[in-house]
Design a protein around this motif. Structure first.
Motif, PDB file in Angstrom:
ATOM      1  N   LEU A 154      -3.777  11.400  -8.579  1.00 58.16           N
ATOM      2  CA  LEU A 154      -4.098  12.423  -9.567  1.00 58.16           C
ATOM      3  C   LEU A 154      -3.470  12.067 -10.910  1.00 58.16           C
ATOM      4  CD1 LEU A 154      -3.319  15.537  -7.337  1.00 58.16           C
ATOM      5  CD2 LEU A 154      -5.565  14.561  -7.809  1.00 58.16           C
ATOM      6  N   PRO A 155      -4.168  12.315 -12.031  1.00 62.95           N
ATOM      7  CA  PRO A 155      -3.586  12.047 -13.357  1.00 62.95           C
ATOM      8  C   PRO A 155      -2.259  12.763 -13.573  1.00 62.95           C
ATOM      9  CG  PRO A 155      -5.933  12.521 -13.527  1.00 62.95           C
ATOM     10  CD  PRO A 155      -5.533  12.827 -12.104  1.00 62.95           C
ATOM     11  N   ALA A 156      -2.103  13.951 -12.975  1.00 69.42           N
ATOM     12  CA  ALA A 156      -0.869  14.725 -13.163  1.00 69.42           C
ATOM     13  C   ALA A 156       0.355  14.005 -12.625  1.00 69.42           C
ATOM     14  CB  ALA A 156      -0.999  16.084 -12.481  1.00 69.42           C
ATOM     15  N   GLN A 157       0.141  13.039 -11.744  1.00 66.98           N
ATOM     16  CA  GLN A 157       1.261  12.336 -11.141  1.00 66.98           C
ATOM     17  C   GLN A 157       1.849  11.268 -12.063  1.00 66.98           C
ATOM     18  OE1 GLN A 157      -1.163  12.344  -7.068  1.00 66.98           O
ATOM     19  NE2 GLN A 157       0.773  11.295  -6.862  1.00 66.98           N
ATOM     20  N   ALA A 223       2.181  22.841  -2.383  1.00 70.37           N
ATOM     21  CA  ALA A 223       1.051  23.217  -3.234  1.00 70.37           C
ATOM     22  C   ALA A 223       1.229  24.592  -3.864  1.00 70.37           C
ATOM     23  CB  ALA A 223      -0.239  23.170  -2.427  1.00 70.37           C
ATOM     24  N   VAL A 224       1.732  25.553  -3.108  1.00 70.98           N
ATOM     25  CA  VAL A 224       1.875  26.922  -3.616  1.00 70.98           C
ATOM     26  C   VAL A 224       3.012  27.023  -4.620  1.00 70.98           C
ATOM     27  CG1 VAL A 224       2.323  29.322  -2.989  1.00 70.98           C
ATOM     28  CG2 VAL A 224       0.895  27.897  -1.506  1.00 70.98           C
ATOM     29  N   PHE A 225       4.184  26.500  -4.247  1.00 66.05           N
ATOM     30  CA  PHE A 225       5.346  26.602  -5.136  1.00 66.05           C
ATOM     31  C   PHE A 225       5.138  25.823  -6.433  1.00 66.05           C
ATOM     32  CE2 PHE A 225       8.438  27.347  -1.340  1.00 66.05           C
ATOM     33  CZ  PHE A 225       7.978  28.650  -1.257  1.00 66.05           C
ATOM     34  N   SER A 226       4.543  24.634  -6.328  1.00 64.11           N
ATOM     35  CA  SER A 226       4.337  23.822  -7.528  1.00 64.11           C
ATOM     36  C   SER A 226       3.381  24.507  -8.496  1.00 64.11           C
ATOM     37  CB  SER A 226       3.805  22.437  -7.148  1.00 64.11           C
ATOM     38  OG  SER A 226       2.570  22.528  -6.463  1.00 64.11           O
ATOM     39  N   PHE A 231       4.471  23.084 -11.932  1.00 65.47           N
ATOM     40  CA  PHE A 231       4.779  21.675 -11.729  1.00 65.47           C
ATOM     41  C   PHE A 231       3.548  20.955 -11.185  1.00 65.47           C
ATOM     42  CE2 PHE A 231       8.992  23.317 -12.000  1.00 65.47           C
ATOM     43  CZ  PHE A 231       9.794  22.262 -12.399  1.00 65.47           C
ATOM     44  N   PRO A 232       3.404  19.681 -11.473  1.00 66.07           N
ATOM     45  CA  PRO A 232       2.299  18.944 -10.856  1.00 66.07           C
ATOM     46  C   PRO A 232       2.521  18.823  -9.346  1.00 66.07           C
ATOM     47  CG  PRO A 232       3.758  17.430 -12.018  1.00 66.07           C
ATOM     48  CD  PRO A 232       4.196  18.819 -12.374  1.00 66.07           C
ATOM     49  N   PHE A 233       1.471  19.016  -8.595  1.00 65.31           N
ATOM     50  CA  PHE A 233       1.562  18.891  -7.138  1.00 65.31           C
ATOM     51  C   PHE A 233       1.513  17.409  -6.765  1.00 65.31           C
ATOM     52  CE2 PHE A 233      -0.983  18.830  -3.061  1.00 65.31           C
ATOM     53  CZ  PHE A 233       0.127  19.023  -2.242  1.00 65.31           C
ATOM     54  N   ILE A 234       2.558  16.929  -6.103  1.00 65.33           N
ATOM     55  CA  ILE A 234       2.657  15.531  -5.679  1.00 65.33           C
ATOM     56  C   ILE A 234       2.595  15.498  -4.158  1.00 65.33           C
ATOM     57  CG2 ILE A 234       3.933  13.369  -5.902  1.00 65.33           C
ATOM     58  CD1 ILE A 234       3.297  14.602  -8.601  1.00 65.33           C
ATOM     59  N   PRO A 235       1.450  15.226  -3.563  1.00 67.44           N
ATOM     60  CA  PRO A 235       1.352  15.215  -2.102  1.00 67.44           C
ATOM     61  C   PRO A 235       2.357  14.242  -1.476  1.00 67.44           C
ATOM     62  CG  PRO A 235      -0.827  15.112  -3.097  1.00 67.44           C
ATOM     63  CD  PRO A 235       0.157  14.928  -4.217  1.00 67.44           C
TER      64      PRO A 235
END
Length: 361
Positions: A154-157, A223-226, A231-235
């Protein structure tokens, strides 16, 4: 390893599903690393003493340090063993982020081990040459940076996040991300190494920062907290909380032996590895500036060395009585314990400031 075993047993006994919770495994990792270090530590210190792997002390520094000559060093190997074993026991070994952090930690630890070995065993005061050390650090750091750059989905990462501002984030692109990651990993590694000059000075800030980064890792991987905290979600990033727990546990156990008067020093093998681990985790969870804030003591110690060298080369004069900064305060009359505890207090305050960025955005 134990996670896979628990998942297998959970097919028959549902109670074992509790081990799927990252928070529980992070706590267990902390306790496991603590126990391993306490069990292995005394034997390792005796071996280092028997092999006469003792620390050399500069004769131009504080005179109180002369009594430390011969104290076993390379004790950071204890933490590397403890952290690695703990992560293999409690982390999800199918998570690629876990392996990249382990790769960087062990890689930088290996570089530090060679440097320490040449200094204290081969009696070569230069150890690993600065050029060789930088070359190997660059190889490990760039390998990790390149992998992380092309691992992301993801670009957010790969955005550069500015704390305290919810909408300010700059896309770095692959090249920019690699360059920044490289400097964060190598810079943090060397900053911790420069700070490691007094009994317990570097390890307690490492524990506090590692624990705080564990919180950021958990948030980034949830996913929920980020989403709630912006914050960006980083799997997969949440699994790094287990590594942070292991760092905290191993560090606290090492402090037991490293507290004044130290029975063992961590050496480059520990300082380079721990600093690189913190830098890598901060990059993955996109909190480089927060790491800079929380590691303010490491930053100032590094800047004091850079300013001292630059000033002496340009003007022939020194800004500080001695660099890094902790020696300056010793020569001003502060007791070693005063310097250490006061730097701990400063780090604690900076970590709280860093943690406040979770909500103050």
């Amino acid at each position: 390893m134990l996670l896979e075993l628990a998942q297998f047993l959970a097919r028959e006994v549902r109670a074992f599903n509790v081990f799927n919770y990252i928070t529980l495994r992070a706590v267990l990792a902390c306790l496991t690393a603590l126990v391993i270090s306490f069990v292995v530590g005394p034997a390792m210190i005796r071996k280092l003493t028997a092999y006469k792997i003792g620390q050399s002390v500069r004769d131009d520094g504080p005179q109180t340090h002369l009594a430390k000559a011969g104290t076993p060093t390379m004790g950071g190997a204890l933490m590397l063993v403890s952290i690695t074993a703990t992560v293999l026991l409690w982390a999800d070994l199918e998570n690629r982020l876990v392996w990249i952090v382990l790769w960087v930690t062990i890689g930088f630890g290996g570089i530090g081990w060679v440097d320490d070995y040449r200094k204290v065993v081969r009696r070569n005061p230069k150890g690993l040459s600065a050029r060789s050390k930088f070359l190997w650090q660059s190889i490990v750091g760039l390998t990790a940076a390149g992998y992380l750059a092309f691992y992301t989905n993801l670009p957010a990462q790969t955005v550069f996040i500015v704390p305290f501002f919810k909408e300010i984030a700059y896309p770095l692109g692959a090249f920019g991300f690699i360059v920044m990651t490289y400097f964060v990993i190598v810079g943090t590694s060397n900053a911790v190494n420069l700070t490691d000059g007094l009994d317990g000075l570097a390890i307690m800030p490492t524990v506090m920062i590692g624990g705080a980064l564990g919180i950021f890792a958990y948030v980034a991987g949830h996913a929920v907290f980020s989403k709630y905290l912006g914050f960006p979600f980083i799997p997969g990033a949440g699994e790094l909380a287990v590594i942070c727990g292991a760092i905290a546990g191993a560090g606290l156990a090492f402090l037991w032996f490293n507290a004044y008067p130290a029975e063992v020093f961590m050496g480059d093998v520990g300082a380079l590895a721990l600093g690189a681990a913190l830098g890598t985790i901060a990059v993955i969870v996109r909190q480089e500036i927060v790491l800079f804030i929380m590691g303010g003591v490491f930053v100032v110690e590094t800047l004091s060395v850079m300013l001292q060298v630059a000033s002496f080369k340009l003007t022939g004069k020194r800004i500080f009585r001695m660099a890094p900064l902790h020696h300056h305060y010793e020569l001003k009359g502060w007791k070693e314990n005063q310097v250490v505890v006061r730097f701990w207090i400063i780090t604690m305050m900076l970590v709280l400031v860093g943690l406040s960025t979770l909500k103050l955005r």
